[in-house]
Design an enzyme around this catalytic site. Structure first.
Site, PDB file in Angstrom:
ATOM      1  N   SER A   1       0.797  -1.220   0.000  1.00 33.78           N
ATOM      2  CA  SER A   1       0.000   0.000   0.000  1.00 33.78           C
ATOM      3  C   SER A   1       0.830   1.271   0.000  1.00 33.78           C
ATOM      4  CB  SER A   1      -0.981  -0.003   1.177  1.00 33.78           C
ATOM      5  OG  SER A   1      -0.331  -0.352   2.375  1.00 33.78           O
TER       6      SER A   1
ATOM      7  N   HIS B   1      -5.648  -3.497  -2.470  1.00 33.55           N
ATOM      8  CA  HIS B   1      -5.445  -2.463  -3.495  1.00 33.55           C
ATOM      9  C   HIS B   1      -5.465  -3.035  -4.910  1.00 33.55           C
ATOM     10  CE1 HIS B   1      -4.640   0.965  -0.958  1.00 33.55           C
ATOM     11  NE2 HIS B   1      -3.953   0.165  -0.167  1.00 33.55           N
TER      12      HIS B   1
ATOM     13  N   LYS C   1     -12.161   0.051  -1.400  1.00 33.35           N
ATOM     14  CA  LYS C   1     -11.231   0.799  -2.251  1.00 33.35           C
ATOM     15  C   LYS C   1     -11.799   0.914  -3.664  1.00 33.35           C
ATOM     16  CE  LYS C   1      -7.711   0.530   1.052  1.00 33.35           C
ATOM     17  NZ  LYS C   1      -6.823  -0.309   1.830  1.00 33.35           N
TER      18      LYS C   1
HETATM   19  C1  LIG Z   1      -6.811  -0.499   3.237  1.00 35.15           C
HETATM   20  C2  LIG Z   1      -6.179  -1.800   3.447  1.00 35.15           C
HETATM   21  C3  LIG Z   1      -6.757  -2.741   4.282  1.00 35.15           C
HETATM   22  C4  LIG Z   1      -7.942  -2.417   5.143  1.00 35.15           C
HETATM   23  O1  LIG Z   1      -9.117  -2.340   4.430  1.00 35.15           O
HETATM   24  P1  LIG Z   1     -10.340  -1.518   5.040  1.00 35.15           P
HETATM   25  O2  LIG Z   1     -11.500  -2.028   4.292  1.00 35.15           O
HETATM   26  O3  LIG Z   1     -10.044  -0.084   4.794  1.00 35.15           O
HETATM   27  O4  LIG Z   1     -10.393  -1.839   6.499  1.00 35.15           O
HETATM   28  C5  LIG Z   1      -6.177  -3.975   4.358  1.00 35.15           C
HETATM   29  N1  LIG Z   1      -5.066  -4.279   3.661  1.00 35.15           N
HETATM   30  C6  LIG Z   1      -4.467  -3.380   2.858  1.00 35.15           C
HETATM   31  C7  LIG Z   1      -3.248  -3.774   2.105  1.00 35.15           C
HETATM   32  C8  LIG Z   1      -5.001  -2.117   2.742  1.00 35.15           C
HETATM   33  O5  LIG Z   1      -4.384  -1.210   1.980  1.00 35.15           O
END
Ligand SMILES: *Cc1c(COP(=O)(O)O)cnc(C)c1O
Length: 401
Positions: free
Chosen positions: A192, A220, A251
């Site tokens: 990320s 992502h 996302k």
């Molecule tokens: C954003 C993210 C999460 C968490 O997801 P949410 O739905 O925002 O709780 C988990 N793993 C990665 C790699 C992320 O970037």
């Protein structure tokens, strides 16, 4: 009652003292985080501190969060089912919209079964902690998301950290872990903060060789990579080889909620042991309806992924042409531009904001010391001409600051 409370605070330490010290320490290191209030606007804009800016910080890659079709789907269910799910899924929170979303997710991922979690964070935390235990060995990438790291810690398993640039070391430690009851390799599909892809074919190979269960978090990558948007596993042709696939609806899909797909046994097991799912209220039904709509859009419009890839390429080229190289290895919509010093990073981000562009200013502990960076995300809301304009402004600000 009030009297008694005051007595206690007088008689004891003032707890605010050490909190103030801690915060001051972070302030001195340029690491204090400030919360801000944003007014979301459609088409990749938002209002922040009274200024209307283009949003280059969101994870709304496909520009779906404001899509009229998602809004209509959510509104329809909102008036029928109310706002909250009122209970955890196992009690009475799992509605027809949850069930439909589970089925749609399993079909979308071409997996036998799917289970929902309140968030991606909860999915990672709950899944890793449910699968691994104290007699097991977990191998976790150094750059994994906090939710995977915390899941590993919570599992009580013996934890080994590896780096995906040094898989030889991982191979060696895996070999030495033969005495563990079970072995797990845990990785983000797209990292990320660095925006690079995990070496999934190589990890599959290592997992198969050492009888390790491979757990991949596609947060992502879902809706971004792969011809059908099934993420890095699809992109790398590794789908049949990954035992546990975790994703988020928050996302590229523009909604909220975590999910795990895999075998019926895996899903049944998680329904019976993932504590972040069992002991948390189910997703709001309207959110499930919106996410189901997102998946339908992806199925009918796979060209969205191709279009996004084109925009990302155009932006990267525009940066390179202006002498601003994105972090090596980054691919797709996460475009990190490393600055190094945390204060300069925050300063450049503030300058960009003053000129109408919101970007993430990422500092330790989210990234290693000395690698503070702008984290720019490309979404379908921004046309190529906007991306080129922004690249020009960014190059200017980096020269000046
Ligand atoms: C954003 C993210 C999460 C968490 O997801 P949410 O739905 O925002 O709780 C988990 N793993 C990665 C790699 C992320 O970037």
């Amino acid at each position: 009652m009030r009297e008694a409370a005051r007595d206690i605070s007088v008689a004891n330490v003032d707890w605010n003292n050490w909190l103030t010290d801690e915060l001051a320490q972070r302030g001195r290191n340029g690491l204090l985080r400030r919360r801000r209030t944003v007014r979301p606007l459609p088409d990749g804009w938002c209002e922040i501190d009274g200024r209307r800016v283009r949003n280059f910080a969101s994870n709304d890659y496909l520009n779906l969060a404001h899509d009229p079709r998602l809004i209509a789907a959510a509104q329809h269910v909102l008036s029928e089912a109310g706002v909250g799910a009122t209970a955890s899924a196992l009690v009475c929170g799992r509605t027809v919209w949850h069930e439909r979303l589970e089925r749609t997710l399993a079909e979308f991922e071409e997996q036998p079964a799917a289970v929902l979690f309140p968030t991606g964070m909860a999915a990672n935390l709950g899944t890793v902690a449910a699968l691994a235990g104290k007699d097991d060995a977990v191998f976790s990438d150094r750059l994994n998301h906090a939710s995977l790291i915390d899941g590993c810690r919570l599992s009580g398993a013996k934890l080994s950290i590896y780096h995906h640039d040094a898989l030889d070391e991982l191979a060696e430690t895996l070999e030495r872990a033969v005495q563990a009851r079970r072995r797990f390799i845990v990785t983000d599909a797209v990292f990320s903060m660095d925006g690079d892809l995990a070496p999934l074919p190589e990890l599959c190979e290592l997992a198969e060789r050492s009888d390790a269960m491979l757990i991949v978090d596609e947060a992502h990558a879902t809706g971004v990579f792969g011809e059908h948007g099934r993420g890095a596993c699809e992109h790398c042709g590794a789908e049949g080889r990954v035992a546990v696939r975790i994703g988020t609806l928050s996302k590229a899909l523009g909604a909220l909620g975590g999910f795990v797909t895999g075998s019926p046994e895996l899903v049944d097991y998680l329904w019976n042991s993932a504590r972040t799912q069992i002991f948390s209220t189910a997703l709001p039904p309207a959110v499930c309806a919106a996410a189901t709509e997102s998946l339908a859009i992806l199925r009918h419009e796979p060209q969205l992924m191709t279009e996004l890839a084109g925009r990302c390429r155009a932006f990267r080229q525009a940066l390179l042409a202006r002498g601003v190289p994105p972090l090596a290895g980054s691919i797709g919509p996460i475009v990190p531009v490393v600055i190094g010093d945390p204060e300069r990073t925050v300063h450049v981000a503030a300058r960009l904001e003053a000129r109408g562009y919101l970007v993430g200013a990422i500092r330790p502990p989210s990234v290693p010391q000395g690698t503070s960076r702008l984290r720019i995300t490309v979404t379908l809301a921004h046309l190529v001409e906007t991306l080129v304009e922004f690249a020009e402004v960014l190059a200017e600000e980096l020269r000046r600051n």
